[in-house]
Design a protein around this motif. Structure first.
Motif, PDB file in Angstrom:
ATOM      1  N   LEU A  51       0.822  -1.209   0.000  1.00  0.00           N
ATOM      2  CA  LEU A  51       0.000   0.000   0.000  1.00  0.00           C
ATOM      3  C   LEU A  51       0.860   1.265   0.000  1.00  0.00           C
ATOM      4  N   ARG A  52       0.376   2.260  -0.707  1.00  0.00           N
ATOM      5  CA  ARG A  52       1.065   3.547  -0.805  1.00  0.00           C
ATOM      6  C   ARG A  52       0.132   4.676  -0.391  1.00  0.00           C
ATOM      7  N   SER A  53       0.702   5.813  -0.065  1.00  0.00           N
ATOM      8  CA  SER A  53      -0.088   6.983   0.318  1.00  0.00           C
ATOM      9  C   SER A  53      -1.142   7.289  -0.753  1.00  0.00           C
ATOM     10  N   VAL A  76      -4.912   0.354  11.819  1.00  0.00           N
ATOM     11  CA  VAL A  76      -5.492   1.543  11.186  1.00  0.00           C
ATOM     12  C   VAL A  76      -4.700   2.800  11.527  1.00  0.00           C
ATOM     13  N   HIS A  77      -4.183   2.886  12.742  1.00  0.00           N
ATOM     14  CA  HIS A  77      -3.331   4.040  13.082  1.00  0.00           C
ATOM     15  C   HIS A  77      -2.102   4.068  12.177  1.00  0.00           C
ATOM     16  N   GLU A  78      -1.515   2.899  11.958  1.00  0.00           N
ATOM     17  CA  GLU A  78      -0.340   2.818  11.083  1.00  0.00           C
ATOM     18  C   GLU A  78      -0.699   3.237   9.660  1.00  0.00           C
ATOM     19  N   LEU A  79      -1.850   2.769   9.175  1.00  0.00           N
ATOM     20  CA  LEU A  79      -2.282   3.143   7.830  1.00  0.00           C
ATOM     21  C   LEU A  79      -2.523   4.644   7.724  1.00  0.00           C
ATOM     22  N   THR A  80      -3.175   5.201   8.759  1.00  0.00           N
ATOM     23  CA  THR A  80      -3.481   6.633   8.747  1.00  0.00           C
ATOM     24  C   THR A  80      -2.211   7.468   8.689  1.00  0.00           C
TER      25      THR A  80
END
Length: 202
Positions: A51-53, A76-80
């Motif tokens: 996954l990328r920004s 989800v915190h990491e993804l955010t």
């Protein structure tokens, strides 16, 4: 996508169809055959790494992604932090879409619940030790307000239909303590703002 058993008795066909129907490209699908409680989820790890920004991670149901609430919150915190969204297609977490304001609010409640759960465990341990040291003493003061309780109270008070008495019982605080930190509409009051500010300073 994930199923719990690798013996062929479970398939990801339903999940695959839902994800493809939601616009996910076939080459962007990842599939694990492992219990949700297992740490070893190689395809999930590969998916998160790819996954990328600006991307959005899509799952069929929330339990396909995380082992438990705490794990979900951490993921989800990491993804955010990486600028990546999360969207849940169906099930109890279907309101979660962190690319929208309302979805972020829903997940914020999940996060507050996870922190609340951690603090309750800590408080129960402390209370148990105190009880062992002071056998014979009855009663006791309600638990004090904590940052997690303040966030949960604010999120709950802002929702229509919240029963204040039940909320106080769940938080382990009195109505006076609750209203000293959060208004009836869920707005933080001075004591609530101070408590959260102290947590950030630490």
């Amino acid at each position: 996508m994930r199923v719990s058993k690798a013996d062929g008795s479970q398939t990801t066909d339903l999940q695959r169809d839902a994800l493809l129907g939601a616009g996910v490209e076939a080459e962007a699908l990842y599939e694990d055959k492992a219990s949700g409680a297992k740490d070893d989820r190689p395809q999930l790890a590969a998916c998160l790494k790819a996954l990328r920004s600006g991307d959005t991670l899509m799952v069929w149901k929330l339990d396909r992604l995380g082992r438990n609430l705490r794990h979900l919150v951490n993921v989800v915190h990491e993804l955010t932090e990486r600028g990546i969204g999360l969207k849940v297609l169906t099930g109890q977490g279907a309101a979660i879409d962190t690319t929208t304001a309302s979805g972020k609010l829903v997940f914020g409640i999940f996060a507050a619940l996870a922190e609340f759960e951690r603090e309750l465990i800590s408080e129960r341990t402390t209370a148990g030790l105190a009880s062992a040291r002071a056998r014979g003493r009855k009663g006791g003061r309600p638990y004090k307000m904590t940052p997690a309780k303040v966030r949960l109270a604010a999120a709950s008070m802002g929702q229509p239909g919240t029963n204040v008495g039940e909320l106080c019982k769940e938080l382990g605080v009195t109505r006076q303590t609750l209203y000293r930190h959060v208004s009836p509409t869920g707005q933080l009051r001075e004591d609530g703002r101070k408590l959260l500010a102290q947590r950030r300073i630490k």
